[in-house]
Design a protein around this motif. Structure first.
Motif, PDB file in Angstrom:
ATOM      1  N   MET A  41     -42.033 -22.780   4.071  1.00  0.00           N
ATOM      2  CA  MET A  41     -41.531 -21.507   3.555  1.00  0.00           C
ATOM      3  C   MET A  41     -40.558 -20.912   4.563  1.00  0.00           C
ATOM      4  O   MET A  41     -40.798 -20.982   5.772  1.00  0.00           O
ATOM      5  N   PHE A  48     -36.831 -15.731  -3.680  1.00  0.00           N
ATOM      6  CA  PHE A  48     -38.097 -16.468  -3.731  1.00  0.00           C
ATOM      7  C   PHE A  48     -38.505 -16.625  -5.189  1.00  0.00           C
ATOM      8  O   PHE A  48     -38.367 -15.700  -5.991  1.00  0.00           O
ATOM      9  N   GLU A  50     -41.687 -18.487  -7.722  1.00  0.00           N
ATOM     10  CA  GLU A  50     -42.979 -19.189  -7.786  1.00  0.00           C
ATOM     11  C   GLU A  50     -43.326 -19.387  -9.253  1.00  0.00           C
ATOM     12  O   GLU A  50     -43.242 -18.447 -10.040  1.00  0.00           O
ATOM     13  N   LYS A  52     -46.224 -21.454 -11.851  1.00  0.00           N
ATOM     14  CA  LYS A  52     -47.395 -22.315 -12.060  1.00  0.00           C
ATOM     15  C   LYS A  52     -47.199 -23.026 -13.389  1.00  0.00           C
ATOM     16  O   LYS A  52     -46.950 -22.378 -14.410  1.00  0.00           O
ATOM     17  N   THR A  58     -48.642 -25.409  -8.742  1.00  0.00           N
ATOM     18  CA  THR A  58     -47.684 -24.354  -8.412  1.00  0.00           C
ATOM     19  C   THR A  58     -46.593 -24.905  -7.502  1.00  0.00           C
ATOM     20  O   THR A  58     -46.864 -25.743  -6.646  1.00  0.00           O
ATOM     21  N   LYS A  60     -43.408 -23.201  -5.048  1.00  0.00           N
ATOM     22  CA  LYS A  60     -42.736 -22.014  -4.511  1.00  0.00           C
ATOM     23  C   LYS A  60     -41.437 -22.487  -3.873  1.00  0.00           C
ATOM     24  O   LYS A  60     -41.426 -23.521  -3.195  1.00  0.00           O
ATOM     25  N   SER A  62     -38.182 -20.923  -1.536  1.00  0.00           N
ATOM     26  CA  SER A  62     -37.608 -19.791  -0.805  1.00  0.00           C
ATOM     27  C   SER A  62     -36.200 -20.167  -0.344  1.00  0.00           C
ATOM     28  O   SER A  62     -35.950 -21.324   0.024  1.00  0.00           O
ATOM     29  N   THR A  77     -45.698 -26.833  -2.487  1.00  0.00           N
ATOM     30  CA  THR A  77     -46.441 -27.105  -3.723  1.00  0.00           C
ATOM     31  C   THR A  77     -47.843 -27.603  -3.417  1.00  0.00           C
ATOM     32  O   THR A  77     -48.080 -28.208  -2.367  1.00  0.00           O
ATOM     33  N   THR A 131     -38.524 -23.163 -11.179  1.00  0.00           N
ATOM     34  CA  THR A 131     -38.818 -22.359  -9.981  1.00  0.00           C
ATOM     35  C   THR A 131     -37.520 -21.976  -9.274  1.00  0.00           C
ATOM     36  O   THR A 131     -37.355 -20.836  -8.824  1.00  0.00           O
ATOM     37  N   ALA A 135     -36.006 -18.180  -8.654  1.00  0.00           N
ATOM     38  CA  ALA A 135     -35.580 -17.684  -7.337  1.00  0.00           C
ATOM     39  C   ALA A 135     -34.152 -17.134  -7.422  1.00  0.00           C
ATOM     40  O   ALA A 135     -33.845 -16.071  -6.861  1.00  0.00           O
TER      41      ALA A 135
END
Ligand code: FES
Length: 137
Positions: A41, A48, A50, A52, A58, A60, A62, A77, A131, A135
Motif C-alpha cells: 500500500m 484509493f 477497494e 470485494k 478483495t 485494494k 492505491s 489482495t 478496482t 480508484a
C-alpha cells in the motif's frame, strides 16, 4: 516414514503442484504471482479503490498521482494466485499513464498482457480493473 522419505514426498508434491500450475496458467501468470510487483500500500495515497468480488476476495489499489499521471501504484489482495498476477500486471501497465489512459485499460487488455487466464479466473481480471476504475473516480 523416515526423514529422507518425508523430504522426497514433499519434493514430489511440490513438483506435482508446479506441473499442474504450468498446465493451467501461462508462464507470465506464474511469474507474476510467484514474484509480484507493487504488492503493498502507498502511504497517504492520492487515490484509493477497494472492491470485494462475488467470490469474497478483495483487491485494494492505491495511487500516487502527479500532473494527472500515475507516478506510482500498489495493490493488495487476499485473493487467489490469478488475482495476484492481475494486480501485479495491472499496476505495471498503469504506471506512467494518464488517468484517462489508465481508465481505458480493460480486463481483455489485462488478460492479453498475462498471456490468457483460465475461464474460471476471468472474473479476477474484472475485479482488478474495477478496482482501478474506482480508484480513478
Ligand atoms: Fe476470487 Fe480470483 S479473485 S477467485
Amino acid at each position: 516414514m523416515d526423514e529422507d522419505d518425508f523430504v522426497k514426498m514433499v519434493e514430489d508434491l511440490q513438483k506435482k503442484i508446479e506441473y499442474e500450475e504450468e498446465a493451467t496458467y501461462s508462464q507470465t501468470v506464474i511469474r507474476e504471482y510467484r514474484n509480484p510487483s507493487n504488492f503493498g500500500m502507498i502511504e497517504n495515497p492520492d487515490a484509493f479503490g477497494e472492491v470485494k468480488g462475488p467470490c469474497g476476495d478483495t483487491i485494494k489499489i492505491s495511487l500516487r498521482i502527479e500532473d494527472r499521471k500515475i507516478r506510482d501504484a500498489c495493490f493488495w489482495t487476499d485473493g487467489c494466485g490469478a488475482t495476484i498476477a492481475c494486480g501485479s500486471m495491472l499496476t505495471k501497465m498503469m504506471k506512467g499513464e494518464t488517468l484517462e489512459e489508465a481508465a481505458d485499460i480493460t480486463s481483455e487488455k489485462l488478460i492479453n498482457a498475462l498471456g490468457g487466464l483460465p475461464e474460471e479466473h476471468l472474473h479476477c481480471s474484472k475485479l482488478a480493473v474495477n478496482t482501478l476504475r474506482k480508484a480513478i473516480k
